[in-house]
Motif scaffolding. Structure first.
Motif, short mmCIF file in Angstrom:
data_model
loop_
_atom_site.label_atom_id
_atom_site.label_comp_id
_atom_site.label_asym_id
_atom_site.label_seq_id
_atom_site.Cartn_x
_atom_site.Cartn_y
_atom_site.Cartn_z
N ASN A 81 0.86 -1.19 0.00
CA ASN A 81 0.00 0.00 0.00
C ASN A 81 0.89 1.24 0.00
OD1 ASN A 81 0.73 0.71 2.71
ND2 ASN A 81 -0.77 -0.80 3.47
N CYS A 82 0.29 2.42 -0.10
CA CYS A 82 1.05 3.65 -0.34
C CYS A 82 1.86 4.11 0.88
CB CYS A 82 0.11 4.77 -0.80
SG CYS A 82 -0.43 4.54 -2.52
N CYS A 122 7.62 11.46 -2.79
CA CYS A 122 7.00 11.79 -4.06
C CYS A 122 7.86 12.79 -4.82
CB CYS A 122 5.60 12.37 -3.83
SG CYS A 122 4.41 11.17 -3.19
N LEU A 167 2.06 12.76 -1.03
CA LEU A 167 1.43 11.46 -0.81
C LEU A 167 -0.08 11.65 -0.66
CD1 LEU A 167 2.38 8.48 -0.40
CD2 LEU A 167 2.24 8.92 2.07
N ALA A 184 -3.14 7.07 2.76
CA ALA A 184 -2.23 6.25 1.98
C ALA A 184 -2.32 4.77 2.36
CB ALA A 184 -0.80 6.76 2.17
N LYS A 219 -4.82 2.84 0.27
CA LYS A 219 -4.60 2.70 -1.17
C LYS A 219 -3.68 1.51 -1.43
CE LYS A 219 -4.24 3.52 -5.56
NZ LYS A 219 -5.30 3.13 -6.49
N CYS A 273 -1.62 -0.96 -3.84
CA CYS A 273 -0.94 -0.87 -5.13
C CYS A 273 -1.15 -2.16 -5.93
CB CYS A 273 0.54 -0.60 -4.93
SG CYS A 273 0.83 0.93 -3.98
N CYS A 290 4.97 0.04 -4.89
CA CYS A 290 4.05 1.08 -5.37
C CYS A 290 4.79 2.03 -6.31
CB CYS A 290 3.50 1.87 -4.18
SG CYS A 290 2.40 0.90 -3.13
N GLU A 342 0.55 5.78 -8.59
CA GLU A 342 -0.45 5.17 -7.71
C GLU A 342 -0.62 5.95 -6.41
OE1 GLU A 342 -0.34 0.41 -8.51
OE2 GLU A 342 1.51 1.30 -7.70
N CYS A 343 0.47 6.51 -5.88
CA CYS A 343 0.44 7.04 -4.51
C CYS A 343 0.58 8.56 -4.41
CB CYS A 343 1.55 6.40 -3.69
SG CYS A 343 1.35 4.61 -3.50
#
Length: 332
Positions: A64-65, A71, A77, A81, A84, A86, A91, A95-96
């Motif tokens: 997951n994120c 970033c 982000l 997160a 979410k 992936c 990830c 996606e994140c």
């Protein structure tokens, strides 16, 4: 992988020939290795390819994120997160991460007192999904940092005058400098005169001073000559004029008259000595004095008789008088 398989198959076919080409075999094997390495890299690092490599990853192994370390610039982000999931064990940015808000989305009046919006807010991005003063506000600058243009001065107390934006403006911090017109003409000290063009002379402070508006005065020593029958005043080097150029009226005085002369013994001043002007700054006996007259030719009036030996009696002025030459007549 199909291309890599094709290269290997072609190599095998070449080996079945009686006289196979070894260079072609080497070339096909090399291409198979390169293609396999490139495909593995793309599956691990490029989202379009990685989604095919994760088709068979168990759901419990999907990331997951929260595992996203950072970033790219101008992105943050996404919110929640942890929720979410992936598409694979790793990830991706797409996606994140979501675009970050910039500080230009906030009004200028949003910053707390004593702070202002940061310079170039369009290119300053907030660190979370909601901008905060910590992201977008900086301490307000003061007018002490401003250099005013020509013929302008800083406002009073510039270090305590805060500006409305990250960069102070001359309109906020500067005022026109006063001119010497605001100073009294008689304010210049001895030995100085008021400037010739006070309206176009700007002062260096909010109140004009003699240093701004007065210049050394000319002295009468600069006057080259005086008119006829006139001479320079005494001590001309310390006699200052009212303007940059001295005039005869300021620096010249008439030659003295004989009224200032003291004649030597047995001589007296000429008649009307005050109207007899001397030829230089000091009168001479030749200009002002005549031999003292005697009583020899003086005529006494009624009841008066000449004094004894009138030819030896010298008068005290150019014209003798009764007191000097006559005495009262006695009756028989």
């Amino acid at each position: 992988f199909f291309r890599a398989f094709l290269c290997v198959a072609l190599s095998a076919v070449e080996m079945t020939k009686p006289y196979f080409d070894r260079s072609a075999l080497k070339r096909n094997v090399f291409l198979a290795v390169v293609i396999t390495a490139v495909m593995l890299f793309l599956k691990e690092n490029v989202p379009f390819f990685s989604r095919f490599s994760h088709r068979h990853v168990p759901k419990e192994e999907l990331a997951n994120c929260t595992t996203m370390r950072s970033c790219r610039s101008s992105t943050i982000l996404r919110v929640n997160a942890a929720l979410k999931q992936c598409m694979g064990r790793r990830c991706t940015q797409e996606e994140c991460c979501v675009p970050a808000l910039s500080c230009d989305t906030r009004p200028d009046t949003w910053c707390p007192p004593g702070t202002v919006t940061i310079a170039d807010p369009t290119y300053v991005y907030c660190k979370t999904s909601v901008c905060t003063p910590k992201d977008c506000c900086v301490p307000a600058p003061t007018c002490a940092t401003v250099t005013c243009p020509k013929n302008h001065l800083l406002r009073p107390n510039p270090s305590s005058t805060s500006c409305r934006r990250a960069a102070c403006t001359t309109e906020e911090c500067c005022v026109p400098a006063p001119t010497c017109e605001t100073m009294s003409v008689g304010s210049c000290p001895l030995g100085t005169v008021f400037l010739a063009h006070p309206s176009s002379t700007y002062c260096k402070a909010s109140v004009c001073s003699a240093k701004d508006c007065c210049s050394p005065a000319s002295s009468c020593a600069t006057l080259t000559s005086c008119p006829k029958n006139m001479l320079l005043r005494p001590n001309p080097t310390v006699t200052y004029c009212r303007a940059f150029v001295c005039t005869p009226e300021e620096c010249c005085v008439p030659f003295p008259s004989c009224s200032t002369m003291t004649c030597p013994e047995k001589s007296v001043l000429r008649l009307n000595p005050s109207s007899t002007i001397c030829g230089s700054k000091e009168c001479t006996p030749q200009e002002c004095c005549i031999p003292a007259p005697t009583c020899a030719h003086y005529g006494c009036g009624p009841g008066m008789v000449p004094k004894n030996e009138p030819a030896s009696l010298l008068c005290n002025a150019a014209v003798c008088n009764t007191h000097e030459c006559c005495t009262e007549a006695y009756s028989c």
